[in-house]
Write an enzyme that holds these catalytic residues in place. Structure first.
Site, PDB file in Angstrom:
ATOM      1  N   ARG A 303       2.515  -4.779  -9.213  1.00 13.06           N
ATOM      2  CA  ARG A 303       3.756  -4.074  -8.857  1.00 13.06           C
ATOM      3  C   ARG A 303       4.838  -5.105  -8.549  1.00 13.06           C
ATOM      4  NH1 ARG A 303       1.876   1.318  -7.123  1.00 13.06           N
ATOM      5  NH2 ARG A 303       0.506   1.764  -8.882  1.00 13.06           N
ATOM      6  N   GLU A 305       7.505  -5.158  -6.970  1.00  8.35           N
ATOM      7  CA  GLU A 305       8.366  -4.609  -5.915  1.00  8.35           C
ATOM      8  C   GLU A 305       8.650  -5.715  -4.908  1.00  8.35           C
ATOM      9  OE1 GLU A 305       6.049  -1.435  -4.332  1.00  8.35           O
ATOM     10  OE2 GLU A 305       6.234  -0.183  -6.116  1.00  8.35           O
ATOM     11  N   ARG A 311       2.239  -3.602   4.275  1.00  7.78           N
ATOM     12  CA  ARG A 311       1.268  -2.869   3.453  1.00  7.78           C
ATOM     13  C   ARG A 311       1.473  -3.003   1.939  1.00  7.78           C
ATOM     14  NH1 ARG A 311       2.349   3.585   3.807  1.00  7.78           N
ATOM     15  NH2 ARG A 311       4.411   3.641   2.863  1.00  7.78           N
ATOM     16  N   HIS A 312       2.434  -3.832   1.524  1.00  4.44           N
ATOM     17  CA  HIS A 312       2.683  -3.994   0.090  1.00  4.44           C
ATOM     18  C   HIS A 312       2.255  -5.364  -0.414  1.00  4.44           C
ATOM     19  CE1 HIS A 312       5.418  -0.530   0.733  1.00  4.44           C
ATOM     20  NE2 HIS A 312       5.062  -0.250  -0.510  1.00  4.44           N
ATOM     21  N   GLU A 454      -0.465   6.087   3.483  1.00  5.42           N
ATOM     22  CA  GLU A 454      -0.957   6.563   2.182  1.00  5.42           C
ATOM     23  C   GLU A 454      -1.917   5.550   1.557  1.00  5.42           C
ATOM     24  OE1 GLU A 454      -0.417   5.865  -2.061  1.00  5.42           O
ATOM     25  OE2 GLU A 454       1.573   5.860  -1.138  1.00  5.42           O
ATOM     26  N   SER A 457      -2.579   8.126  -4.343  1.00  5.81           N
ATOM     27  CA  SER A 457      -1.585   9.019  -4.905  1.00  5.81           C
ATOM     28  C   SER A 457      -2.208   9.609  -6.163  1.00  5.81           C
ATOM     29  CB  SER A 457      -0.337   8.212  -5.251  1.00  5.81           C
ATOM     30  OG  SER A 457       0.745   9.074  -5.396  1.00  5.81           O
ATOM     31  N   ARG A 505      -5.770  -1.682   1.157  1.00  6.53           N
ATOM     32  CA  ARG A 505      -5.195  -0.762   2.152  1.00  6.53           C
ATOM     33  C   ARG A 505      -6.291   0.057   2.835  1.00  6.53           C
ATOM     34  NH1 ARG A 505       0.370   2.399   0.535  1.00  6.53           N
ATOM     35  NH2 ARG A 505       1.183   0.358  -0.060  1.00  6.53           N
TER      36      ARG A 505
END
Length: 531
Positions: A303, A305, A311-312, A454, A457, A505
Site C-alpha cells: 500500500r 499510503e 497501525r499502517h 479494523e 474488510s 494488526r
C-alpha cells in the site's frame, strides 16, 4: 678555510654522527633485549599457568565450525531443563545473557530464545581459577556450548524462566564470540515503559530497536510475539484446510491497481509500467470463477499510503479468504468469524507462555470474544456513536477515533473485543462490492474489529459482468486494464464473497500492543526501508 681545515671539520662531523648512530643502535639493542626478556617471561608465565591449569582442556575457543566433523553429542533445550533432569550431565548451546564473577565462582545466565537458566562455574575438581576467569570474560551475547550437571535448587530463581534448577558447568567452549560493545542492551529492551525512570535505567526507543532489529528480536518479548504470530498463520491454515479450502498463490506484479485506487507502487516492467498488488482480490475471485469454491492465501500486500500512524505499513502480510456461497453472503461472514474464533481459541489454549511473556513488558486485558460473533449493522453503530455525542453523516465512513470509540461502547454493552459491522455505505467501498438489494445507498459489505480497530474488510462481490462494468466505470477505472478480470465473470460465476485480514494488526490487537511495527519483523513504512 684551507683544504686541510675543511677535511678536519668533515671528519669531526662524521665522528659525531657515528657516535650518535652507535648510541641509537645500543638503545635499540637494549629495547629489543628487554622486549625479548618480557616475551620470554610472559611465555614462561603462560607455560607455568598452563602447567598449573589442570582444566585447560575443559574450556576455550575451539576452531570455527566449518563442518569438518560431526560430533555425536545431544544438545538439550533450555526449555526442557526441569527438576526431572536433576543430577544428569547434559550439553546445552545458548547465549551468555549475563555474567557475574564473585570470588572463586562465576554466575552466568544462559539464554535460548525466550527461555533462560542460571549456570555456575566454581573452582573445584572440574574447574580451575583460570576457567572461572575465562567464563567471566566471555562477552555478553556470545554463543557457548556448555557441559553441565543439572542441579535442583532449594529456593526458586525468580529472574530465570527455569526457576527450579541451575547448571553446574564442567566444560565451556565459545562457539561464536560477540563483540564487546552491543548497540543496545537486551535488559533495557524488555524493561516496561516508565519502569526504572527514577534510578536512571534506560528504556530503548522504537527507532533504535528497529535500527538494531537483529538484537531486538532476541529479547524474550520479541521471541514471544513472533512465535505467536507464527501460530496465527498455522491456525489460519489448519482451520481453513479442515473446512475444505484450497491454498492458492497469486501474482504480486499486476497490470492495474487491484483496488481501483491511486495508492499503488509503480514498478518498471520492461518497456511498460506495472504495479505491486494492493491485495490478491481479483485473483481470488478468478479462482472462484474457476470452480475452486473456497480459497485462501497468505502473502505480502503493498500500500503506497503516506500514513505514519501506529497501525499502517506500506508492506504487510495479508491473510485472504474467498468462498462461493449458496443464498446469502452472511454464510461468508459466519465462515470467516468462525475461523477467527478458532484462531483466538488456539492462541488462548496453546500460547499462554507467549501471551504472559509479552504481558510482563506490555500489560493488557485478556482478549474477549463471543460465540457466535456479535454482528451489528452500520446504522446501529452510527446510532451508538451519535448517542455518545458524535456527529456524523449516514454515508460517512468511520474515522479511526470513531472506530476506537465504537469499540469501547461495544465492549461496555456486549463485553466482547471482537465484532462485525455489516452493511457499509456503498460510496465508501471498492467498485466490485455488491450493492444492498433494498437500499442502494448501502452495500453487502462488512468490516471486522478487534479492540476497536479494523482487522478485516470484506464483502459480497459483484459476480455479474454487466453490473461489474457499470460499477468500474462509476469509479473511473480503465476497463482495458481489468478486461481479464471482468471477462472471467462472463462464463458463469457463482455468488461469492470474502475478505482480507492484516496479520500484523491481528497480532498487535490480540496482545494489546500499541504499534504495528512491534508485530512486523522488519517493518516497512514511508520512512523505513531498512534493515
Amino acid at each position: 678555510m684551507t683544504k686541510d681545515g675543511v677535511e678536519g671539520a668533515a671528519e669531526e662531523t662524521d665522528q659525531a654522527q657515528s657516535k650518535k648512530g652507535l648510541k641509537k643502535q645500543q638503545k635499540e639493542a637494549e629495547k629489543a633485549a628487554k622486549k625479548a626478556e618480557k616475551q620470554a617471561k610472559l611465555a614462561a608465565d603462560q607455560q607455568t599457568t598452563d602447567d598449573d591449569d589442570f582444566a585447560k582442556d575443559r574450556y576455550g575457543v575451539p576452531p570455527m565450525v566449518q563442518s569438518s566433523q560431526r560430533l555425536d553429542r545431544v544438545l538439550v533445550r533450555v526449555q526442557e531443563l526441569t527438576p526431572e533432569k536433576s543430577d544428569q550431565l547434559i550439553w546445552v548451546r545458548a547465549r551468555i545473557h549475563t555474567s557475574r564473577a564473585k570470588g572463586k565462582q562465576c554466575f552466568l545466565v544462559l539464554r535460548q530464545q525466550q527461555f533462560n537458566v542460571q549456570a555456575l562455574v566454581a573452582v573445584g575438581e572440574r574447574a580451575s581459577k583460570q576457567m572461572v576467569k575465562f567464563a567471566a570474560n566471555i562477552n555478553k551475547e556470545s554463543i557457548v556450548d556448555v557441559e553441565a550437571v543439572v542441579r535442583k535448587v532449594e529456593q526458586k530463581i525468580e529472574s530465570c524462566t527455569q526457576q527450579d534448577v541451575e547448571l553446574h558447568i564442567e566444560r565451556l567452549f565459545v562457539v561464536s564470540q560477540a563483540e564487546p560493545r552491543l548497540p543496545l542492551q537486551l535488559e533495557d529492551c524488555v524493561r516496561p515503559e516508565g519502569e526504572g525512570d527514577e534510578d536512571g535505567r534506560a528504556t530503548v526507543n522504537q527507532d533504535t530497536r528497529l535500527d538494531n532489529r537483529v538484537i531486538d528480536l532476541r529479547t524474550t518479548t520479541s521471541q514471544a510475539i513472533f512465535r505467536l504470530q507464527s501460530g496465527v498463520c498455522q491456525l489460519f491454515r489448519d482451520t481453513l484446510i479442515n473446512k475444505g479450502f484450497v491454498e492458492i498463490q497469486t501474482p504480486k506484479i499486476i497490470s492495474a491497481a487491484s483496488e481501483g485506487g491511486a495508492n499503488v507502487f509503480t514498478v518498471s516492467y520492461f518497456k511498460t509500467s506495472a504495479y505491486l498488488a494492493q491485495s490478491p482480490q481479483l485473483y481470488k475471485q478468478m479462482c472462484i470463477c474457476a470452480d475452486f469454491d473456497k480459497v485462501f492465501c497468505v502473502g505480502p500486500v503493498f500500500r503506497a499510503e503516506d500514513s505514519n500512524t501506529h497501525r499502517h505499513l506500506t508492506e504487510f502480510v495479508g491473510l485472504d479468504i474467498e468462498l462461493a456461497f449458496n443464498y446469502h453472503y452472511h454464510e461468508v461472514i459466519e465462515s470467516i468469524t468462525n475461523t477467527m474464533v478458532q484462531i483466538f481459541k488456539g492462541l488462548r489454549d496453546k500460547f499462554q507462555i507467549e501471551i504472559q511473556t509479552v504481558g510482563k513488558q506490555f500489560p493488557s486485558e485478556p482478549f474477549k470474544f463471543l460465540e457466535p460473533t456479535l454482528r451489528l449493522e452500520f446504522r446501529e453503530g452510527v446510532a451508538m456513536l451519535r448517542e455518545a455525542g458524535v456527529e456524523m453523516g449516514d454515508e460517512e465512513d468511520l474515522s479511526t477515533p470513531n472506530e476506537k470509540l465504537l469499540g469501547r461502547l461495544v465492549k461496555e454493552k456486549y463485553d466482547t473485543d471482537f465484532y462485525v459491522l455489516d452493511k457499509y455505505p456503498l460510496a465508501v467501498r471498492p467498485f466490485y462490492t455488491m450493492p444492498d438489494p433494498t437500499d442502494n445507498k448501502y452495500s453487502n459489505s462488512y468490516d471486522m474489529f478487534m479492540r476497536g480497530e479494523e482487522i478485516l474488510s470484506g464483502a459480497q462481490r459483484i459476480h455479474d459482468a454487466q453490473l461489474l462494468t457499470e460499477r468500474a466505470m462509476h469509479h473511473n477505472i480503465d476497463l482495458e486494464k481489468i478486461k481479464a478480470y471482468i471477462d472471467s465473470f462472463r462464463y458463469g460465476a457463482p455468488p461469492h464473497g470474502g475478505g482480507g485480514i492484516g496479520l500484523e494488526r491481528v497480532c498487535m490487537l490480540y496482545l494489546g500492543l500499541h504499534n504495528v511495527r512491534q508485530t512486523s519483523m522488519f517493518p516497512r513504512d514511508p520512512k523505513r526501508l531498512t534493515p
